[in-house]
Scaffold this active site. Structure first.
Site, PDB file in Angstrom:
ATOM      1  N   CYS A 337      38.570   5.943  36.388  1.00 18.77           N
ATOM      2  CA  CYS A 337      38.685   5.260  37.688  1.00 18.77           C
ATOM      3  C   CYS A 337      38.998   6.186  38.871  1.00 18.77           C
ATOM      4  O   CYS A 337      38.344   6.067  39.913  1.00 18.77           O
ATOM      5  CB  CYS A 337      39.708   4.144  37.632  1.00 18.77           C
ATOM      6  SG  CYS A 337      40.197   3.597  36.020  1.00 18.77           S
ATOM      7  N   ARG A 366      43.272  10.237  25.157  1.00 16.14           N
ATOM      8  CA  ARG A 366      44.626   9.677  25.184  1.00 16.14           C
ATOM      9  C   ARG A 366      45.328  10.087  23.907  1.00 16.14           C
ATOM     10  O   ARG A 366      44.749  10.030  22.832  1.00 16.14           O
ATOM     11  CB  ARG A 366      44.575   8.153  25.295  1.00 16.14           C
ATOM     12  CG  ARG A 366      43.961   7.724  26.615  1.00 16.14           C
ATOM     13  CD  ARG A 366      43.896   6.233  26.765  1.00 16.14           C
ATOM     14  NE  ARG A 366      42.988   5.888  27.857  1.00 16.14           N
ATOM     15  CZ  ARG A 366      42.546   4.673  28.113  1.00 16.14           C
ATOM     16  NH1 ARG A 366      42.938   3.678  27.347  1.00 16.14           N
ATOM     17  NH2 ARG A 366      41.720   4.451  29.106  1.00 16.14           N
ATOM     18  N   GLN A 384      34.044   5.600  27.138  1.00 14.88           N
ATOM     19  CA  GLN A 384      33.994   4.235  27.665  1.00 14.88           C
ATOM     20  C   GLN A 384      32.643   3.989  28.321  1.00 14.88           C
ATOM     21  O   GLN A 384      32.125   4.869  29.004  1.00 14.88           O
ATOM     22  CB  GLN A 384      35.075   4.049  28.729  1.00 14.88           C
ATOM     23  CG  GLN A 384      36.482   4.101  28.190  1.00 14.88           C
ATOM     24  CD  GLN A 384      37.491   3.933  29.310  1.00 14.88           C
ATOM     25  OE1 GLN A 384      37.428   4.617  30.322  1.00 14.88           O
ATOM     26  NE2 GLN A 384      38.427   3.025  29.129  1.00 14.88           N
ATOM     27  N   ASP A 386      31.927   2.716  31.013  1.00 16.34           N
ATOM     28  CA  ASP A 386      32.758   2.343  32.144  1.00 16.34           C
ATOM     29  C   ASP A 386      31.927   2.085  33.397  1.00 16.34           C
ATOM     30  O   ASP A 386      30.848   2.669  33.559  1.00 16.34           O
ATOM     31  CB  ASP A 386      33.723   3.502  32.421  1.00 16.34           C
ATOM     32  CG  ASP A 386      35.041   3.023  32.971  1.00 16.34           C
ATOM     33  OD1 ASP A 386      35.170   1.816  33.190  1.00 16.34           O
ATOM     34  OD2 ASP A 386      35.931   3.871  33.173  1.00 16.34           O
ATOM     35  N   HIS A 388      32.783   0.888  37.784  1.00 14.37           N
ATOM     36  CA  HIS A 388      33.688   0.365  38.804  1.00 14.37           C
ATOM     37  C   HIS A 388      32.863  -0.212  39.931  1.00 14.37           C
ATOM     38  O   HIS A 388      31.944   0.438  40.421  1.00 14.37           O
ATOM     39  CB  HIS A 388      34.631   1.469  39.286  1.00 14.37           C
ATOM     40  CG  HIS A 388      35.536   1.938  38.198  1.00 14.37           C
ATOM     41  ND1 HIS A 388      35.270   3.063  37.452  1.00 14.37           N
ATOM     42  CD2 HIS A 388      36.656   1.386  37.681  1.00 14.37           C
ATOM     43  CE1 HIS A 388      36.205   3.185  36.529  1.00 14.37           C
ATOM     44  NE2 HIS A 388      37.064   2.193  36.635  1.00 14.37           N
ATOM     45  N   LYS A 472      42.674 -10.383  35.020  1.00 14.55           N
ATOM     46  CA  LYS A 472      41.572  -9.859  34.207  1.00 14.55           C
ATOM     47  C   LYS A 472      41.038 -10.890  33.218  1.00 14.55           C
ATOM     48  O   LYS A 472      41.665 -11.920  32.987  1.00 14.55           O
ATOM     49  CB  LYS A 472      42.020  -8.610  33.462  1.00 14.55           C
ATOM     50  CG  LYS A 472      43.175  -8.859  32.517  1.00 14.55           C
ATOM     51  CD  LYS A 472      43.520  -7.602  31.734  1.00 14.55           C
ATOM     52  CE  LYS A 472      44.655  -7.889  30.770  1.00 14.55           C
ATOM     53  NZ  LYS A 472      44.809  -6.917  29.724  1.00 14.55           N
ATOM     54  N   HIS A 518      37.089  -3.116  37.372  1.00 13.18           N
ATOM     55  CA  HIS A 518      36.844  -2.199  36.252  1.00 13.18           C
ATOM     56  C   HIS A 518      36.167  -3.034  35.179  1.00 13.18           C
ATOM     57  O   HIS A 518      36.634  -4.138  34.903  1.00 13.18           O
ATOM     58  CB  HIS A 518      38.124  -1.679  35.613  1.00 13.18           C
ATOM     59  CG  HIS A 518      39.141  -1.109  36.542  1.00 13.18           C
ATOM     60  ND1 HIS A 518      39.434   0.226  36.556  1.00 13.18           N
ATOM     61  CD2 HIS A 518      39.953  -1.678  37.449  1.00 13.18           C
ATOM     62  CE1 HIS A 518      40.398   0.446  37.438  1.00 13.18           C
ATOM     63  NE2 HIS A 518      40.731  -0.687  37.995  1.00 13.18           N
TER      64      HIS A 518
HETATM   65 ZN   LIG Z   1      38.727   1.823  35.517  1.00 11.98          ZN
END
Ligand SMILES: [Zn+2]
Ligand SMILES: [Zn+2]
Length: 646
Positions: A337, A366, A384, A386, A388, A472, A518
């Site tokens: 992000c 992580r 991910q 991912d 945004h 979310k 996200h």
């Molecule tokens: Zn994010």
């Protein structure tokens, strides 16, 4: 008299010292037969606990999570009694219920327990259960509790009691057995009809490796023998479908101690499968107006100080990378992000240019404790899917619906039909926990709920489960064995736009903050592929599977023809290979079955003469001799039936 409020909101009056079981009986005999646990004003009580004040009472049966917890914890007492009788001198420690069953940690100074002892323990435990002994709680003074266990020489229980306040200590008795216990039992041992000891493992007292190593005995129990039989069959099937086992057999991924724990290595077949999944999503994303971006695997520590991730995760994660330059620090990125916020920040936007949708298959790192690592589902480095979305508050509603559409498309194309959603919203009693204006929150929560309703999702709303930065929606899928997994998530965020000072120019010519979404429909490539393996047992949808067909010449004579068939399949974009090893067709079929290849194309004398292939489906169905063109049509029809266009 006391007033008891039931979950449906109704209030009934009872004599003081009425028990939950009395309340159940007052409702119906049937309910009373099934009630095994109760909660009074948020505290788990016994079904025999006298209720002395007004309050809210919830009754639980085996069908409820709380009912199962009481059932399994109560069984741990029975198993502890059996072990005490079978292994004199054993020292009992703790025996809680867990997600599936219970365990009891014991110290066995003279001996050990192994798999061959399980049947004896089960038999003894069932004998005890059949005695229908009531579970009876009693308060005991700290001094008496200590002397009870000191006399037994049980230093573990002594240590536990020493940490308890006098006046709060209780024992639980059943039959001839007594245990230190806080409570939460079923009415009597007779309700337990089936007990299975599942495994033993080592466990340190209080989880500290400087302490004595104890024996942890895992077990499970049921109110019916049939339920145990079904559970064991499910366990067997789950073992066969374990993604770690299948990933190895199908040559998809591996781990190397040299590379490091929790860092998956994708083998060629696995990498190709991943790429197909990525391309599938990329294609749909492109249609949905996303733009791909690429960002590096590390970022300056400062970036994550700005985003707030450092403050939140910095201590417990990978530590900063230092460079030869004094004071320069980088972090392995735990999230994509912040990088995407900086991409947004490269130029000014007018409201007419929004939404901006930046997507990236971004690999993040992580730190997970080594004990927490598990196959591909808990790793230290993962990718991910991912993206945004930066939009105006007015666009949130439509954007959220678009993301739901994309997520449903993804799940549908991969054969998941059974999913639910959880909408996490604010805790209205604690507004200080959240950032962003009340007005925006209301808008966002309503947008999510409306979108979920409009898309026909089966969803629940969980107050208090929202992140501090926004509400979310999480997708939960059930796999083929009925196990629930949490997958993709869609989150609204008011925090990062603030921290990164993002803005756009509104129709009023003033600068405004965009809202950020996200989203990751797969969650992560690693976790998703693990789930897909366990869901399908390795029989992936035809469009995704590594090899769609294997050509098996019946003898060396037909190899040329086999190669010709391969060429023509390749020209039709069918993934195939030839097994030209000097083995019998029978053996080749067996191995192709093991490799879970959907189609086996056997070619021999007649096929070569007629320009056909003899098709056998995975699982044994014989489709006979057909032309390559017919086979190609068959494959394409099947693919199109699952893989719809977005
Ligand atoms: Zn994010
Ligand atoms: Zn207990």
């Amino acid at each position: 008299m006391i007033k008891i409020t039931l979950p449906d909101g109704s209030v009934k009056e009872f004599e003081k010292a009425t028990t939950p079981m009395d309340v159940a009986k007052s409702i119906s005999e049937g309910l009373a037969r099934n009630v095994i646990s109760a909660k009074f004003n948020e505290t788990i009580v016994e079904t025999t606990t006298p209720l002395e004040t007004d309050g809210t009472l919830t009754l639980f049966t085996w069908k409820d999570k709380e009912g199962k917890t009481a059932f399994w914890h109560s069984t741990s007492h029975i198993v502890a009694q059996a072990i005490e009788e079978l292994y004199p001198g054993v020292k009992l420690t703790i025996g809680p219920a867990i997600e599936n069953g219970f365990y009891y940690d014991v110290d066995l100074p003279n001996g050990s327990i192994s798999e061959k002892d399980f049947a004896t323990i089960e038999k003894k435990a069932l004998e005890i259960a059949r005695g229908k002994h009531d579970y009876k709680m009693r308060a005991i003074s700290k001094a008496d509790a200590l002397s009870f266990y000191k006399e037994q020489g049980n230093e573990y229980k002594v240590e536990l009691i020493e940490n308890l306040e006098d006046g709060t200590i209780t024992f639980c008795d059943h039959d001839t057995f007594t245990d230190l216990c806080r409570g939460g039992h079923i009415p009597n041992t007779g309700i337990v009809k089936a007990i299975k000891i599942l495994s033993v493992a080592g466990a340190y007292w209080r989880g500290n490796e400087n302490n004595t190593q104890l024996t942890r005995i895992y077990g499970i129990s049921f109110p019916k023998q049939k339920e145990l039989t079904e559970y064991l069959a499910l366990l067997e099937e789950a073992k066969k479908r374990d993604h770690r086992k299948l990933g190895k057999e199908l040559e998809l991924f591996t781990f190397s101690q040299k590379v490091g724990q929790g860092l998956p290595l994708w083998l060629p077949k696995g990498a190709a499968l991943r790429e197909r999944l990525e391309n599938f999503l990329k294609k749909a994303q492109k249609k949905a107006g996303y733009e791909m971006v690429v960002t590096p695997h590390i970022g300056q520590k400062e970036l994550y100080v700005t985003s707030g991730h450092y403050e939140k995760y910095g201590e417990d994660s990978f530590q900063p990378i230092h460079t030869p330059k004094e004071g320069e620090e980088f972090l392995l990125k735990p999230m994509n992000c912040p990088h995407h916020c900086e991409i947004y920040n490269t130029k000014p936007y007018s409201y007419k240019e929004l939404p901006k949708r930046f997507a990236e298959f971004g690999t993040v790192y992580r730190y997970e404790q080594s004990g927490e690592l598990h196959g591909l589902t808990r790793v230290r480095g993962f990718t991910q899917d991912d993206a945004h979305i930066f939009c105006t508050p007015d666009q949130l509603d439509a954007e959220f619906k678009n993301v739901i559409d994309l997520s449903l498309y993804v799940l549908g194309s991969l054969g998941f039909e059974n999913f639910t959603a959880q909408v996490s919203v604010r805790d209205l009693d604690n507004p200080e926990k959240y950032i962003g204006s009340v007005e925006n929150w209301e808008k966002a929560e309503q947008a999510i709920i409306n979108a979920a309703k409009e898309k026909g999702l089966n969803f629940i709303v969980e107050p208090g489960e929202a992140a501090f930065y926004g509400p979310k929606l999480d997708f939960m899928v059930k796999d083929a064995l009925g196990r629930q997994w949490q997958l993709g998530t869609i989150q609204v965020d008011y925090n990062l736009p603030e921290r990164f000072d993002l803005s756009y120019k509104g129709s009023d010519n003033e600068l405004h903050r965009p809202v950020m979404i996200h989203r990751a429909p797969f969650g992560s490539m690693e976790r998703f592929i693990a789930l897909l393996l366990e869901h399908t047992g390795g029989n992936f949808p035809l469009w995704l599977t590594p090899e769609q067909a294997i050509i098996l010449p019946v003898s060396e004579k037909h190899e040329k023809y086999a190669e010709k068939v391969l060429k023509s399949l390749e020209n039709n974009e069918i993934r195939a290979l030839v097994d030209s090893r000097n083995e019998t067709v029978g053996k080749k079929i067996r191995e192709a079955e093991m490799a879970k290849i959907p189609f086996m194309l056997i070619v021999g004398e007649n096929d070569e003469a007629d320009n056909t292939i003899s098709v056998r489906r995975h699982g044994g169905e014989d489709l006979g001799a057909i032309s390559i063109a017919t086979f190609t049509d068959l494959v394409n029809t099947e693919i199109n039936s699952t893989l719809k266009t977005f």
